[in-house]
Design a protein around this motif. Structure first.
Motif, mmCIF file in Angstrom:
data_model
loop_
_atom_site.group_PDB
_atom_site.id
_atom_site.type_symbol
_atom_site.label_atom_id
_atom_site.label_comp_id
_atom_site.label_asym_id
_atom_site.label_seq_id
_atom_site.Cartn_x
_atom_site.Cartn_y
_atom_site.Cartn_z
ATOM 1 N N UNK A 1 0.959 -1.068 0.056
ATOM 2 C CA UNK A 1 0.118 -0.061 -0.176
ATOM 3 C C UNK A 1 0.890 1.190 -0.010
ATOM 4 N N UNK A 2 2.146 1.375 -0.355
ATOM 5 C CA UNK A 2 2.969 2.117 -0.407
ATOM 6 C C UNK A 2 2.467 3.714 -0.682
ATOM 7 N N UNK A 3 1.704 4.186 0.477
ATOM 8 C CA UNK A 3 1.339 5.510 0.642
ATOM 9 C C UNK A 3 0.034 5.775 -0.373
ATOM 10 N N UNK A 4 -0.501 4.689 -0.966
ATOM 11 C CA UNK A 4 -1.675 5.059 -1.935
ATOM 12 C C UNK A 4 -2.941 5.106 -1.051
ATOM 13 N N UNK A 5 -3.735 5.939 -1.319
ATOM 14 C CA UNK A 5 -4.922 5.842 -0.620
ATOM 15 C C UNK A 5 -6.027 4.814 -0.965
ATOM 16 N N UNK A 6 -6.544 4.110 -0.083
ATOM 17 C CA UNK A 6 -7.532 3.096 -0.530
ATOM 18 C C UNK A 6 -8.625 3.859 -0.853
ATOM 19 N N UNK A 7 -9.238 3.494 -2.144
ATOM 20 C CA UNK A 7 -10.480 4.054 -2.778
ATOM 21 C C UNK A 7 -11.519 4.213 -1.822
ATOM 22 N N UNK A 8 -11.827 3.032 -1.002
ATOM 23 C CA UNK A 8 -13.034 3.182 -0.084
ATOM 24 C C UNK A 8 -12.632 3.891 1.242
ATOM 25 N N UNK A 9 -11.469 4.575 1.379
ATOM 26 C CA UNK A 9 -11.183 4.842 2.709
ATOM 27 C C UNK A 9 -12.243 6.288 2.829
ATOM 28 N N UNK A 10 -12.651 6.177 4.116
ATOM 29 C CA UNK A 10 -13.524 7.263 4.770
ATOM 30 C C UNK A 10 -12.737 8.200 5.123
ATOM 31 N N UNK A 11 -12.987 9.574 4.724
ATOM 32 C CA UNK A 11 -12.158 10.673 5.133
ATOM 33 C C UNK A 11 -12.559 10.917 6.535
ATOM 34 N N UNK A 12 -11.519 10.565 7.394
ATOM 35 C CA UNK A 12 -11.597 10.952 8.911
ATOM 36 C C UNK A 12 -11.736 12.487 9.281
ATOM 37 N N UNK A 13 -12.294 12.733 10.391
ATOM 38 C CA UNK A 13 -12.274 14.076 10.857
ATOM 39 C C UNK A 13 -11.476 14.233 12.043
ATOM 40 N N UNK A 14 -10.939 15.433 12.072
ATOM 41 C CA UNK A 14 -9.965 15.518 13.328
ATOM 42 C C UNK A 14 -10.779 16.448 14.120
ATOM 43 N N UNK A 15 -10.834 16.079 15.511
ATOM 44 C CA UNK A 15 -11.516 16.717 16.657
ATOM 45 C C UNK A 15 -10.503 16.877 17.687
ATOM 46 N N UNK A 16 -10.671 18.085 18.300
ATOM 47 C CA UNK A 16 -9.619 18.571 19.271
ATOM 48 C C UNK A 16 -10.446 17.990 20.779
ATOM 49 N N UNK A 17 -10.006 17.210 21.433
ATOM 50 C CA UNK A 17 -10.508 16.895 22.598
ATOM 51 C C UNK A 17 -10.066 17.694 23.778
ATOM 52 N N UNK A 18 -11.269 18.212 24.293
ATOM 53 C CA UNK A 18 -11.225 19.270 25.639
ATOM 54 C C UNK A 18 -11.740 18.755 26.778
ATOM 55 N N UNK A 19 -11.217 18.945 27.732
ATOM 56 C CA UNK A 19 -11.935 18.799 29.113
ATOM 57 C C UNK A 19 -12.815 20.144 29.716
ATOM 58 N N UNK A 20 -13.849 19.871 30.157
ATOM 59 C CA UNK A 20 -14.755 20.905 30.871
ATOM 60 C C UNK A 20 -15.244 19.935 32.227
ATOM 61 N N UNK A 21 -14.625 20.135 33.228
ATOM 62 C CA UNK A 21 -14.955 19.488 34.450
ATOM 63 C C UNK A 21 -14.459 18.049 34.213
ATOM 64 N N UNK A 22 -15.392 17.035 34.636
ATOM 65 C CA UNK A 22 -14.808 15.529 34.408
ATOM 66 C C UNK A 22 -15.437 15.101 32.892
ATOM 67 N N UNK A 23 -16.063 15.959 32.249
ATOM 68 C CA UNK A 23 -16.535 15.577 30.886
ATOM 69 C C UNK A 23 -15.280 15.866 29.730
ATOM 70 N N UNK A 24 -15.354 14.896 28.967
ATOM 71 C CA UNK A 24 -14.584 15.157 27.701
ATOM 72 C C UNK A 24 -15.596 15.547 26.465
ATOM 73 N N UNK A 25 -15.083 16.554 25.660
ATOM 74 C CA UNK A 25 -15.775 17.095 24.676
ATOM 75 C C UNK A 25 -14.927 17.201 23.305
ATOM 76 N N UNK A 26 -15.637 17.070 22.232
ATOM 77 C CA UNK A 26 -14.826 17.326 20.839
ATOM 78 C C UNK A 26 -15.062 18.363 20.066
ATOM 79 N N UNK A 27 -14.167 19.077 19.803
ATOM 80 C CA UNK A 27 -14.492 20.252 18.761
ATOM 81 C C UNK A 27 -13.637 19.929 17.225
ATOM 82 N N UNK A 28 -14.724 19.928 16.493
ATOM 83 C CA UNK A 28 -14.308 19.789 14.985
ATOM 84 C C UNK A 28 -12.998 20.804 14.597
ATOM 85 N N UNK A 29 -11.927 20.265 14.501
ATOM 86 C CA UNK A 29 -10.646 21.006 14.280
ATOM 87 C C UNK A 29 -10.702 22.262 13.242
ATOM 88 N N UNK A 30 -11.747 21.990 12.264
ATOM 89 C CA UNK A 30 -11.803 22.924 11.268
ATOM 90 C C UNK A 30 -12.190 24.451 11.729
#
Length: 154
Positions: A1-30
Motif C-alpha cells: 500500500x506504499x502511501x496510496x489511498x484506499x479508494x474506499x477509505x472514509x475521510x476521517x475528521x479531526x477533533x480536538x478533545x477538551x475537558x470541561x469538569x469531568x467531561x470530555x468534549x470534541x470540537x471539529x478542528x476545522x
C-alpha cells in the motif's frame, strides 16, 4: 500500500478533545483558529451571562465565552491547564471559549459517530452534534455553531 489511498477509505475528521469538569468534549478542528493561554479578559457590561468578556488577539477584539456557564455547570476555576480556544465560525467571526484543558487531537471515522438516540432537553440537544468513539472512550462532539450561536454579539 506504499502511501496510496484506499479508494474506499472514509475521510476521517479531526477533533480536538477538551475537558470541561469531568467531561470530555470534541470540537471539529476545522473551527479551531488558535489555542491561547488564559489571559486578562476585559468584562463587557450587559452581555449574555455566559460571555466572560473580550480579549485582544493580534489586535482584534474577540469575545470569550465560558462553556461551563453555557452548559450550566459550576463557574470556571482557572488552572495552569486552562486554555482559550479561538474558534473561527462560518461567518468568519472569531469567538473564544474557555476550557479546563486541551487533551489531544483525535481522528474519528464519521461512520463511528452516533447521533444521540436518548432524549436530551431541547437546549442541550442543540449543543451536541453526536457521540464519537475513540477506542474505549466516548466523546461528546459539540455543534459549535449552536454552542456559540444565537448571540455572538457582545
Amino acid at each position: 500500500m506504499d502511501g496510496m489511498m484506499n479508494e474506499n477509505a472514509v475521510e476521517e475528521i479531526q477533533y480536538i478533545v477538551i475537558r470541561i469538569g469531568d467531561e470530555q468534549y470534541g470540537i471539529n478542528i476545522g473551527y479551531v483558529d488558535n489555542i491561547v493561554r488564559m489571559q486578562r479578559i476585559t468584562r463587557v457590561p450587559k452581555s449574555q451571562p455566559y460571555y466572560v468578556g473580550v480579549i485582544n488577539l493580534r489586535g482584534e477584539v474577540v469575545p470569550v465565552m465560558s462553556l461551563r456557564r453555557r452548559f450550566d455547570l459550576e463557574n470556571d476555576s482557572y488552572e495552569g491547564s486552562t486554555r482559550i480556544i479561538i474558534l473561527k465560525l462560518e461567518d468568519q467571526s472569531l469567538v473564544g471559549v474557555i476550557v479546563d484543558e486541551v487533551r489531544e487531537v483525535v481522528n474519528l471515522n464519521p461512520e463511528t459517530i452516533e447521533t444521540p438516540s436518548f432524549k436530551l432537553d431541547e437546549k442541550n440537544a442543540a449543543y451536541l452534534a453526536g457521540i464519537g468513539k475513540n477506542g474505549e472512550n466516548l466523546i461528546s462532539l459539540l455543534n459549535i455553531e449552536n454552542v456559540v450561536g444565537e448571540s455572538k454579539t457582545v
